[in-house]
Design a protein around this motif. Structure first.
Motif, PDB file in Angstrom:
ATOM      1  N   ASP A   1       1.129  -1.445   0.376  1.00 55.38           N
ATOM      2  CA  ASP A   1      -0.372  -0.276   0.081  1.00 55.38           C
ATOM      3  C   ASP A   1       0.434   1.627   0.078  1.00 55.38           C
ATOM      4  O   ASP A   1       0.610   1.964   0.777  1.00 55.38           O
ATOM      5  CB  ASP A   1      -1.110   0.168   1.013  1.00 55.38           C
ATOM      6  CG  ASP A   1      -2.165   1.101   0.846  1.00 55.38           C
ATOM      7  OD1 ASP A   1      -1.893   1.695  -0.180  1.00 55.38           O
ATOM      8  OD2 ASP A   1      -2.972   1.149   2.067  1.00 55.38           O
ATOM      9  N   HIS A   2       1.744   1.215  -1.255  1.00 51.23           N
ATOM     10  CA  HIS A   2       2.453   2.825  -0.814  1.00 51.23           C
ATOM     11  C   HIS A   2       2.923   2.983  -2.740  1.00 51.23           C
ATOM     12  O   HIS A   2       2.356   1.872  -3.508  1.00 51.23           O
ATOM     13  CB  HIS A   2       3.365   2.637  -0.494  1.00 51.23           C
ATOM     14  CG  HIS A   2       4.848   4.081  -0.130  1.00 51.23           C
ATOM     15  ND1 HIS A   2       4.437   4.913  -0.085  1.00 51.23           N
ATOM     16  CD2 HIS A   2       5.802   3.879   1.352  1.00 51.23           C
ATOM     17  CE1 HIS A   2       4.852   5.191   0.780  1.00 51.23           C
ATOM     18  NE2 HIS A   2       5.601   4.999   0.734  1.00 51.23           N
ATOM     19  N   PHE A   3       3.642   3.550  -3.387  1.00 49.64           N
ATOM     20  CA  PHE A   3       3.745   4.237  -4.400  1.00 49.64           C
ATOM     21  C   PHE A   3       5.123   3.702  -4.693  1.00 49.64           C
ATOM     22  O   PHE A   3       5.812   3.540  -5.854  1.00 49.64           O
ATOM     23  CB  PHE A   3       3.654   5.054  -4.804  1.00 49.64           C
ATOM     24  CG  PHE A   3       4.155   6.335  -4.684  1.00 49.64           C
ATOM     25  CD1 PHE A   3       5.510   6.614  -4.628  1.00 49.64           C
ATOM     26  CD2 PHE A   3       4.297   6.694  -3.485  1.00 49.64           C
ATOM     27  CE1 PHE A   3       5.704   8.008  -4.436  1.00 49.64           C
ATOM     28  CE2 PHE A   3       4.433   8.060  -2.126  1.00 49.64           C
ATOM     29  CZ  PHE A   3       6.273   8.180  -3.259  1.00 49.64           C
ATOM     30  N   PHE A   4       6.377   2.883  -3.676  1.00 50.35           N
ATOM     31  CA  PHE A   4       7.062   2.458  -4.030  1.00 50.35           C
ATOM     32  C   PHE A   4       7.806   1.672  -2.818  1.00 50.35           C
ATOM     33  O   PHE A   4       7.022   0.967  -1.782  1.00 50.35           O
ATOM     34  CB  PHE A   4       8.605   3.236  -4.390  1.00 50.35           C
ATOM     35  CG  PHE A   4       8.716   4.062  -3.534  1.00 50.35           C
ATOM     36  CD1 PHE A   4      10.155   3.768  -2.296  1.00 50.35           C
ATOM     37  CD2 PHE A   4       8.518   5.249  -2.391  1.00 50.35           C
ATOM     38  CE1 PHE A   4      10.294   4.116  -1.416  1.00 50.35           C
ATOM     39  CE2 PHE A   4       7.933   5.989  -1.528  1.00 50.35           C
ATOM     40  CZ  PHE A   4       9.572   5.754  -0.835  1.00 50.35           C
TER      41      PHE A   4
ATOM     42  N   ALA B   1      -1.224   4.136   6.062  1.00 52.03           N
ATOM     43  CA  ALA B   1      -0.978   4.371   4.801  1.00 52.03           C
ATOM     44  C   ALA B   1      -0.915   5.020   4.060  1.00 52.03           C
ATOM     45  O   ALA B   1       0.128   5.941   3.153  1.00 52.03           O
ATOM     46  CB  ALA B   1      -1.901   2.885   3.520  1.00 52.03           C
ATOM     47  N   GLY B   2      -2.115   6.207   4.050  1.00 51.91           N
ATOM     48  CA  GLY B   2      -1.955   7.000   3.506  1.00 51.91           C
ATOM     49  C   GLY B   2      -0.733   8.246   3.685  1.00 51.91           C
ATOM     50  O   GLY B   2      -0.667   8.859   3.286  1.00 51.91           O
ATOM     51  N   ILE B   3      -1.022   8.213   5.480  1.00 47.49           N
ATOM     52  CA  ILE B   3      -0.693   9.379   5.664  1.00 47.49           C
ATOM     53  C   ILE B   3       0.787   8.968   5.514  1.00 47.49           C
ATOM     54  O   ILE B   3       1.941  10.304   4.886  1.00 47.49           O
ATOM     55  CB  ILE B   3       0.007   9.114   7.487  1.00 47.49           C
ATOM     56  CG1 ILE B   3      -1.298  10.261   7.770  1.00 47.49           C
ATOM     57  CG2 ILE B   3       0.679  10.539   7.717  1.00 47.49           C
ATOM     58  CD1 ILE B   3      -2.189  11.383   7.568  1.00 47.49           C
ATOM     59  N   ASP B   4       2.090   7.975   4.971  1.00 48.97           N
ATOM     60  CA  ASP B   4       2.780   7.701   4.775  1.00 48.97           C
ATOM     61  C   ASP B   4       3.694   8.355   2.780  1.00 48.97           C
ATOM     62  O   ASP B   4       4.206   8.966   3.087  1.00 48.97           O
ATOM     63  CB  ASP B   4       3.383   6.063   4.979  1.00 48.97           C
ATOM     64  CG  ASP B   4       3.020   5.286   5.985  1.00 48.97           C
ATOM     65  OD1 ASP B   4       3.526   6.501   7.034  1.00 48.97           O
ATOM     66  OD2 ASP B   4       3.367   4.429   6.447  1.00 48.97           O
ATOM     67  N   ARG B   5       2.358   7.604   2.829  1.00 47.86           N
ATOM     68  CA  ARG B   5       2.401   8.289   0.880  1.00 47.86           C
ATOM     69  C   ARG B   5       2.767   9.253   0.728  1.00 47.86           C
ATOM     70  O   ARG B   5       2.740  10.066   0.098  1.00 47.86           O
ATOM     71  CB  ARG B   5       1.210   8.024   0.056  1.00 47.86           C
ATOM     72  CG  ARG B   5       0.759   5.860  -0.342  1.00 47.86           C
ATOM     73  CD  ARG B   5       0.099   6.077  -1.189  1.00 47.86           C
ATOM     74  NE  ARG B   5      -1.481   5.875   0.280  1.00 47.86           N
ATOM     75  CZ  ARG B   5      -2.751   5.408  -0.945  1.00 47.86           C
ATOM     76  NH1 ARG B   5      -2.834   5.415  -2.244  1.00 47.86           N
ATOM     77  NH2 ARG B   5      -3.951   5.522  -0.006  1.00 47.86           N
ATOM     78  N   LEU B   6       1.437  10.488   1.601  1.00 45.51           N
ATOM     79  CA  LEU B   6       2.292  11.386   1.843  1.00 45.51           C
ATOM     80  C   LEU B   6       3.198  12.268   1.702  1.00 45.51           C
ATOM     81  O   LEU B   6       3.970  13.066   1.615  1.00 45.51           O
ATOM     82  CB  LEU B   6       0.929  12.304   2.281  1.00 45.51           C
ATOM     83  CG  LEU B   6       1.265  13.971   2.833  1.00 45.51           C
ATOM     84  CD1 LEU B   6       0.182  14.410   1.297  1.00 45.51           C
ATOM     85  CD2 LEU B   6      -0.100  14.586   4.148  1.00 45.51           C
TER      86      LEU B   6
ATOM     87  N   SER C   1       6.220  10.692   2.218  1.00 47.15           N
ATOM     88  CA  SER C   1       7.334  10.283   0.987  1.00 47.15           C
ATOM     89  C   SER C   1       7.240  10.996  -0.385  1.00 47.15           C
ATOM     90  O   SER C   1       8.090  10.980  -1.278  1.00 47.15           O
ATOM     91  CB  SER C   1       6.999   8.397   1.063  1.00 47.15           C
ATOM     92  OG  SER C   1       6.607   7.778   2.000  1.00 47.15           O
ATOM     93  N   LEU C   2       5.659  11.195  -0.220  1.00 53.51           N
ATOM     94  CA  LEU C   2       5.549  12.147  -2.027  1.00 53.51           C
ATOM     95  C   LEU C   2       6.588  13.246  -0.874  1.00 53.51           C
ATOM     96  O   LEU C   2       6.957  14.262  -2.058  1.00 53.51           O
ATOM     97  CB  LEU C   2       4.049  12.566  -2.113  1.00 53.51           C
ATOM     98  CG  LEU C   2       3.491  12.183  -2.649  1.00 53.51           C
ATOM     99  CD1 LEU C   2       2.258  12.407  -2.714  1.00 53.51           C
ATOM    100  CD2 LEU C   2       3.588  12.144  -3.828  1.00 53.51           C
ATOM    101  N   LEU C   3       6.920  14.270  -0.043  1.00 53.51           N
ATOM    102  CA  LEU C   3       7.235  15.028   0.628  1.00 53.51           C
ATOM    103  C   LEU C   3       8.591  14.873  -0.072  1.00 53.51           C
ATOM    104  O   LEU C   3       8.918  15.686  -0.398  1.00 53.51           O
ATOM    105  CB  LEU C   3       6.439  15.642   1.793  1.00 53.51           C
ATOM    106  CG  LEU C   3       7.547  17.157   2.286  1.00 53.51           C
ATOM    107  CD1 LEU C   3       6.933  17.895   1.990  1.00 53.51           C
ATOM    108  CD2 LEU C   3       6.947  16.946   3.794  1.00 53.51           C
ATOM    109  N   TYR C   4       9.414  13.873   0.624  1.00 55.12           N
ATOM    110  CA  TYR C   4      10.641  14.068   1.143  1.00 55.12           C
ATOM    111  C   TYR C   4      11.339  13.151  -0.501  1.00 55.12           C
ATOM    112  O   TYR C   4      12.493  13.014  -0.481  1.00 55.12           O
ATOM    113  CB  TYR C   4      10.747  13.418   2.049  1.00 55.12           C
ATOM    114  CG  TYR C   4      10.978  12.159   2.397  1.00 55.12           C
ATOM    115  CD1 TYR C   4      11.665  10.923   1.638  1.00 55.12           C
ATOM    116  CD2 TYR C   4       9.961  11.514   3.028  1.00 55.12           C
ATOM    117  CE1 TYR C   4      11.986   9.844   2.221  1.00 55.12           C
ATOM    118  CE2 TYR C   4       9.264  10.137   3.601  1.00 55.12           C
ATOM    119  CZ  TYR C   4       9.912   9.548   2.669  1.00 55.12           C
ATOM    120  OH  TYR C   4      10.059   7.921   3.240  1.00 55.12           O
TER     121      TYR C   4
END
Length: 314
Positions: A181-184, A274-279, A281-284
């Motif tokens: 549940d992530h983009f990488f 999962a949602g917070i982690d993705r957000l 991760s997009l930031l950094y």
């Protein structure tokens, strides 16, 4: 088997292929998000490539500070290229499957480059420390050979540790689900898929993070405590303003990178969302690398002058 491929051995389901869910929970935004991410990737490539070119062709920028900045820009290009192109292809083709080997390779490169960024930021803070606290010795201390050695150490030191950690993580059994549940392929979502007791592996992740992220951060803090102390003792407001301006861009990048990354990696496994982690991760992984060229360019008079000079030549 696709989108759920497992190989049953005894009572354990052995995952042979993963599915990167990415932003599949936003089906109506796939086109919009892919367009935004494509633009961001183009900005990152153009902005960081411009910095590298400027430091090579403009003699004014052929100083240790800009040498490290060029290394940092090259690192940002590599860092983003590990995750973003794969995400874009998945969004364009709707094929989110990634093999075990591809996932391990992505995680390994991402981990190595993230650690390299921590180390390079520490090297850049040391450069600023010498420039401000020991200006008379700066040309001698930060000579071309020393700069090359420091940059090489930042690029190479993390490799054996992160390769070892990747091998350790992928020695785990992944069972029950192969959906990330992530983009990488990143450490927190991978650990969620592991079956059995992962406490030892989690401890090793924290130890590596302490070694390659926290220790460089403490060195950065030590450097800036000396830098700020030295600046405050300068006799004129103009001198203090000029000294602060040479450090403010780097300090802002440090705060943005470490602030977002530490929230992701230094939370216990049970509190990960999962949602917070993705957000985060997009930031950094994407947004901060996009802003970095702007931060360094718009706040640096020599860089602005080099851009104008290059535009006038063309």
């Amino acid at each position: 088997m696709r989108d759920g491929e497992v190989n049953v051995e005894g009572n354990v389901s052995m995952v042979k292929e993963f599915v990167l869910l990415g932003f599949s929970d936003l089906p109506y935004l796939q086109g919009f998000l892919s367009g935004i991410f494509s633009i961001i990737y183009a900005i990152i490539l153009i902005g960081n490539s411009l910095i590298i070119i400027l430091t090579m062709v403009d003699r004014v920028l052929q100083k240790p500070m800009y040498f490290f900045l060029a290394n940092f820009s090259a690192l940002e290009i590599c860092y983003v290229s590990v995750t973003l192109p794969r995400l874009l292809v998945s969004m364009w083709t709707q094929d989110r499957n990634i093999s075990l080997l591809e996932c391990a390779t992505q995680l390994c490169f991402f981990s190595v480059l993230a650690a390299t960024e921590c180390l390079l930021l520490a090297v850049m803070s040391y450069d600023r420390y010498v420039a401000i606290c020991n200006p008379l010795h700066y040309p001698l201390v930060m000579n071309p050979k020393k700069c090359t050695q420091l940059a090489a150490a930042a690029w190479l030191s993390a490799m054996p540790v992160q390769i070892g950690q990747t091998c350790q993580i992928f020695s785990l059994h992944f069972c029950h689900s192969n959906q990330i549940d992530h983009f990488f392929c990143d450490i927190p979502p991978m650990m969620k898929l592991a079956c059995g007791d992962t406490s030892v592996h989690e401890l090793s992740v924290y130890v590596v993070a302490m070694l390659l992220a926290v220790v460089p951060f403490l060195l950065i803090l030590a450097s800036y405590s000396k830098i700020i102390s030295t600046i405050l003792r300068l006799p004129t407001a103009q001198g203090r303003g000029k000294a602060f301006s040479t450090c403010s861009s780097h300090l802002l990048v440090v705060v943005l990178f470490y602030g977002s990354a530490s929230i992701t990696y230094f939370r216990p496994k049970s509190s990960h969302s999962a949602g917070i982690d993705r957000l985060l991760s997009l930031l950094y992984t994407i947004l901060i690398p996009m802003f970095n060229p702007m931060i360094y360019s718009l706040r640096n008079k020599e860089m602005i002058a080099a851009v104008k000079k290059l535009l006038l030549k063309t």
